[in-house]
Design an enzyme around this catalytic site. Structure first.
Site, PDB file in Angstrom:
ATOM      1  N   GLY A 287       4.942  -6.858  -3.509  1.00  0.00           N
ATOM      2  CA  GLY A 287       4.151  -6.761  -4.715  1.00  0.00           C
ATOM      3  C   GLY A 287       4.396  -5.655  -5.724  1.00  0.00           C
ATOM      4  O   GLY A 287       4.586  -5.726  -6.895  1.00  0.00           O
TER       5      GLY A 287
ATOM      6  N   TYR B 132       8.858   5.804  -7.734  1.00  0.00           N
ATOM      7  CA  TYR B 132       8.341   7.067  -7.207  1.00  0.00           C
ATOM      8  C   TYR B 132       7.522   7.600  -7.835  1.00  0.00           C
ATOM      9  O   TYR B 132       7.554   8.699  -8.632  1.00  0.00           O
ATOM     10  CB  TYR B 132       9.748   7.872  -6.876  1.00  0.00           C
ATOM     11  CG  TYR B 132      10.706   7.517  -5.977  1.00  0.00           C
ATOM     12  CD1 TYR B 132      10.486   6.631  -5.017  1.00  0.00           C
ATOM     13  CD2 TYR B 132      12.302   7.875  -6.256  1.00  0.00           C
ATOM     14  CE1 TYR B 132      11.456   6.243  -4.267  1.00  0.00           C
ATOM     15  CE2 TYR B 132      13.189   7.544  -5.265  1.00  0.00           C
ATOM     16  CZ  TYR B 132      12.889   6.482  -4.567  1.00  0.00           C
ATOM     17  OH  TYR B 132      14.079   6.130  -3.372  1.00  0.00           O
TER      18      TYR B 132
ATOM     19  N   CYS C 103      12.476   0.795   3.666  1.00  0.00           N
ATOM     20  CA  CYS C 103      11.506   0.774   4.588  1.00  0.00           C
ATOM     21  C   CYS C 103      10.873  -0.332   4.622  1.00  0.00           C
ATOM     22  O   CYS C 103      10.426  -1.107   3.779  1.00  0.00           O
ATOM     23  CB  CYS C 103      10.340   2.027   3.910  1.00  0.00           C
ATOM     24  SG  CYS C 103       8.905   1.976   4.770  1.00  0.00           S
TER      25      CYS C 103
ATOM     26  N   GLY D 102       0.832  -1.244  -0.063  1.00  0.00           N
ATOM     27  CA  GLY D 102      -0.030   0.051  -0.042  1.00  0.00           C
ATOM     28  C   GLY D 102       0.806   1.343  -0.028  1.00  0.00           C
ATOM     29  O   GLY D 102       0.358   2.229   0.276  1.00  0.00           O
TER      30      GLY D 102
HETATM   31  P1  FDA Z   1       1.252  -0.918  -3.457  1.00  0.00           P
HETATM   32  O1  FDA Z   1       0.580  -2.090  -2.582  1.00  0.00           O
HETATM   33  O2  FDA Z   1       0.612   0.517  -3.290  1.00  0.00           O
HETATM   34  O3  FDA Z   1       1.528  -1.272  -4.842  1.00  0.00           O
HETATM   35  C1  FDA Z   1       2.042  -0.279  -5.897  1.00  0.00           C
HETATM   36  C2  FDA Z   1       1.524  -0.509  -7.228  1.00  0.00           C
HETATM   37  O4  FDA Z   1       1.908  -1.910  -7.684  1.00  0.00           O
HETATM   38  C3  FDA Z   1       0.163  -0.341  -7.417  1.00  0.00           C
HETATM   39  O5  FDA Z   1      -0.023   0.084  -8.799  1.00  0.00           O
HETATM   40  C4  FDA Z   1      -0.500  -1.775  -7.072  1.00  0.00           C
HETATM   41  O6  FDA Z   1      -1.591  -2.005  -7.650  1.00  0.00           O
HETATM   42  C5  FDA Z   1       0.670  -2.786  -7.952  1.00  0.00           C
HETATM   43  N1  FDA Z   1       0.766  -3.959  -7.122  1.00  0.00           N
HETATM   44  C6  FDA Z   1       0.826  -4.210  -5.654  1.00  0.00           C
HETATM   45  N2  FDA Z   1       0.894  -5.479  -5.525  1.00  0.00           N
HETATM   46  C7  FDA Z   1       0.807  -6.337  -6.561  1.00  0.00           C
HETATM   47  C8  FDA Z   1       0.997  -7.618  -7.002  1.00  0.00           C
HETATM   48  N3  FDA Z   1       1.031  -8.345  -6.137  1.00  0.00           N
HETATM   49  N4  FDA Z   1       0.929  -7.724  -8.473  1.00  0.00           N
HETATM   50  C9  FDA Z   1       0.917  -6.878  -9.421  1.00  0.00           C
HETATM   51  N5  FDA Z   1       0.806  -5.503  -8.967  1.00  0.00           N
HETATM   52  C10 FDA Z   1       0.920  -5.174  -7.623  1.00  0.00           C
HETATM   53  N6  FDA Z   1      11.514   2.667  -3.372  1.00  0.00           N
HETATM   54  C11 FDA Z   1      13.019   2.175  -3.399  1.00  0.00           C
HETATM   55  O7  FDA Z   1      13.244   1.537  -4.520  1.00  0.00           O
HETATM   56  N7  FDA Z   1      13.581   2.270  -2.397  1.00  0.00           N
HETATM   57  C12 FDA Z   1      13.297   2.519  -1.289  1.00  0.00           C
HETATM   58  O8  FDA Z   1      14.106   2.703  -0.142  1.00  0.00           O
HETATM   59  C13 FDA Z   1      12.120   2.917  -1.132  1.00  0.00           C
HETATM   60  N8  FDA Z   1      11.402   3.536   0.189  1.00  0.00           N
HETATM   61  C14 FDA Z   1      10.156   3.717   0.451  1.00  0.00           C
HETATM   62  C15 FDA Z   1       9.762   4.246   1.647  1.00  0.00           C
HETATM   63  C16 FDA Z   1       8.429   4.714   1.724  1.00  0.00           C
HETATM   64  C17 FDA Z   1       8.136   5.016   3.232  1.00  0.00           C
HETATM   65  C18 FDA Z   1       7.439   4.774   0.570  1.00  0.00           C
HETATM   66  C19 FDA Z   1       6.070   4.983   0.636  1.00  0.00           C
HETATM   67  C20 FDA Z   1       7.889   4.219  -0.641  1.00  0.00           C
HETATM   68  C21 FDA Z   1       9.186   3.772  -0.907  1.00  0.00           C
HETATM   69  N9  FDA Z   1       9.890   3.249  -1.864  1.00  0.00           N
HETATM   70  C22 FDA Z   1      11.090   2.994  -2.061  1.00  0.00           C
HETATM   71  C23 FDA Z   1       8.758   3.472  -3.187  1.00  0.00           C
HETATM   72  C24 FDA Z   1       8.384   1.829  -3.213  1.00  0.00           C
HETATM   73  O9  FDA Z   1       9.043   1.036  -3.929  1.00  0.00           O
HETATM   74  C25 FDA Z   1       6.941   1.866  -3.980  1.00  0.00           C
HETATM   75  O10 FDA Z   1       6.196   2.665  -3.735  1.00  0.00           O
HETATM   76  C26 FDA Z   1       6.224   0.670  -4.130  1.00  0.00           C
HETATM   77  O11 FDA Z   1       5.548   0.603  -5.385  1.00  0.00           O
HETATM   78  C27 FDA Z   1       5.293   0.128  -3.011  1.00  0.00           C
HETATM   79  O12 FDA Z   1       5.204  -0.915  -3.091  1.00  0.00           O
HETATM   80  P2  FDA Z   1       3.782  -1.600  -2.354  1.00  0.00           P
HETATM   81  O13 FDA Z   1       3.460  -3.054  -2.865  1.00  0.00           O
HETATM   82  O14 FDA Z   1       3.901  -1.048  -0.807  1.00  0.00           O
HETATM   83  O15 FDA Z   1       2.590  -0.402  -2.889  1.00  0.00           O
END
Ligand code: FDA
Length: 508
Positions: free
Chosen positions: A156, A450, A150, A85
């Protein structure tokens, strides 16, 4: 287009007898809101979203996901997949458009199995980085994985877009170590690397989340690390020559020993002397080796920072994960298992890539722009290149930002209430536009993880046009955008999996 959640729920039940009702939440359910916002780290997207999801599904079985896809297709509604998320624009749980959607939230798909013999791991698509790091450390003191800092970020989304972390100079990105995956495609088929084929397997390792299907698991190779590594976070104020140090850093950042990664972060702070807002630079650093070796590398390559032994701490790799996440290293590693975001606020981020060092005068002029913003937190983070990160071909994965970059820039603004949003967005957009002359151009490159909707959006979240998508698509993927479009056309020609910045098929 109002969609009755009961109709969708009935469809799920008719498709799947596997207790699916227990993991389906409609707005009538008392825990709907808390589940919707539980992994929300950025309050900004939900504060402006025109629609809430029709339903949230937290599947614990693959057949639940297959049913979710079938019923969404049947009713013409979109699916948003959520892992950790942490999407910068909230695209995993909100939609800026008015198109109805359901959320498939993978929180129950988070098991991880580590095989120390082959140094590999299978990680389910809803696991967080913290859970992964915790599991690896439980099994081995000398295996690790190279991904983000983080711990509440999900694999995902993170692995779908790249994955930069404190060992990226030594090992590259998370995507550079994915060796297999399981995906559920638009037809509900479960495919692995062999059955999906090398094109789709290439696309899902960096082409951005939410475009090609739902990743239910990744297989990665684990990476060897020494039992003892060394870290330091050295902070310098402008009076302590932060600008000169950062200027010099640009000449060594991508060339220094690849076991060392120095990632400076410039933030605004109240001066301890006169209470006025000033800037400081913190040099966050990880060295894959002991402190004596680190000091000799620093003396040779970056003596200006005057690093001494007392600034450094030797520790295990897993302790360094706690350290960079801001925990005390005495803290139990179990804190890494929490999925609750570490900081919750209004947030906007952007990215750039820098190929030529910026002069001292240039840096000073940038600081002036940063200091225009006085009451929120603003930051610029400098993520160095070189080492393995720059050796890998820009075509090996969809992530194209490789050789030729000295560092990636991250701009961030954090604030406390929605009434400030407009002012903060204006500020960060002004800084970004000012930066144009210092960063990559044609295209002005950006990092898909990002995510930044200022770069462009598909038509109201509906079927994007190739032309519109190529504006931001070439920034995120350069020449790889074209190949991603071809693969999308093959695997999802009707563009079922889509969001405001997904890859379009050719037909649209
Ligand atoms: P989320 O669940 O919101 O998904 C992101 C996107 O991927 C959405 O479009 C979603 O629909 C899709 N998605 C998720 N799961 C999926 C699945 N199983 N199959 C297909 N699609 C899927 N980046 C980095 O490279 N290095 C870093 O150190 C950091 N640090 C960092 C810290 C903080 C506080 C934040 C908020 C963000 C980062 N990031 C980062 C960025 C991070 O890599 C980026 O936001 C990712 O997309 C987050 O993945 P999540 O699964 O948490 O997000």
């Amino acid at each position: 287009a109002w969609i009755n959640h009961d109709v969708y729920l009935k469809c799920l039940q008719s498709q799947n007898s596997n207790s699916i009702s227990k993991v389906a939440y409609t707005p009538k359910n008392s825990s709907f809101s808390s589940i919707l916002l539980s992994s929300e780290q950025n309050l900004r997207p939900a504060s402006t979203a025109p629609l809430k999801p029709t339903l949230i599904l937290t599947p614990f079985h693959e057949s639940h996901i297959q049913a979710a896809i079938y019923c969404a297709k049947k009713q013409g509604i979109q699916i948003r997949v959520r892992s950790g998320g942490h999407d910068y624009e909230g695209l995993s749980y909100t939609s800026p458009s008015k198109h109805p959607f359901v959320i498939v939230d993978l929180r129950n798909f988070s098991s991880i199995s580590i095989d120390t013999e082959s140094s590999t791991a299978w990680i389910q698509g809803g696991a967080t980085l913290g859970e992964l790091y915790h599991k690896i450390a439980e099994k081995s003191k000398t295996l690790a994985f190279a991904a983000g800092v983080c711990p509440t970020v999900g694999v995902g989304g993170h692995f779908s877009g790249g994955g930069y972390g404190m060992m990226s100079r030594k090992f590259g990105l998370a995507v550079d170590h994915i060796i297999d995956a399981k995906i559920i495609d638009v037809n509900g088929r479960i495919l692995d690397r062999q059955s999906m084929g090398e094109d789709l397997f290439w696309a899902i390792r960096g082409g951005g989340g939410g475009t090609f299907g739902i990743i239910i698991a990744w297989k990665v190779e684990l990476l060897p690390v020494p039992e003892i590594i060394t870290v330091f976070n050295l902070t310098k104020t402008l009076d302590q020559n932060a600008t000169q140090l950062l200027h010099k850093w640009q000449y060594i950042a991508d060339k220094i020993d690849p076991n060392l990664l120095i990632r400076p972060r410039i933030t605004n702070v109240n001066s301890s002397q006169n209470g006025k807002i000033t800037l400081q630079a913190t040099f966050n650093s990880l060295f894959l080796g002991g402190v004596d070796e680190l000091l000799s590398v620093m003396n040779r390559s970056f003596p200006e920072l005057s690093l001494v032994k007392e600034d450094c701490t030797e520790m295990s790799w897993i302790e360094s994960i706690l350290f960079f996440a801001g925990f005390a290293t005495s803290e139990s590693v179990d804190v890494l298992l929490s999925r609750i975001p570490l900081g919750i606020a209004y947030f906007k981020g952007k990215s750039d890539f820098v190929k030529q060092p910026i002069s001292e005068n240039g840096l000073e002029a940038i600081w002036k722009r940063m200091l225009e913003e006085v009451d929120g937190l603003v930051e610029m983070e400098f993520s160095p290149y070189g080492g393995r990160l720059s050796e890998i071909s820009e075509y090996a994965t969809p992530f194209p930002h490789r050789a030729g970059n000295i560092y990636m820039l991250h701009y961030g603004a954090v604030w406390g209430s929605s009434s400030e949003s407009e002012e903060k967005l204006t500020w960060i957009r002004r800084l970004y536009s000012y930066m144009a002359s210092y960063v990559s151009s044609s295209p002005r490159e950006a990092y898909v993880n990002y995510r930044d909707l200022d770069l462009g959006e598909n038509n109201d979240g509906n079927h994007p046009s190739y032309k519109v998508a190529s504006i931001w698509g070439t920034k995120y993927f350069k020449n790889n955008f074209e190949r991603l479009v071809h693969i999308k056309t093959e695997v999802d020609p009707s563009d079922f999996f889509r969001n405001e910045q997904s890859i379009p098929p050719f037909s649209s």
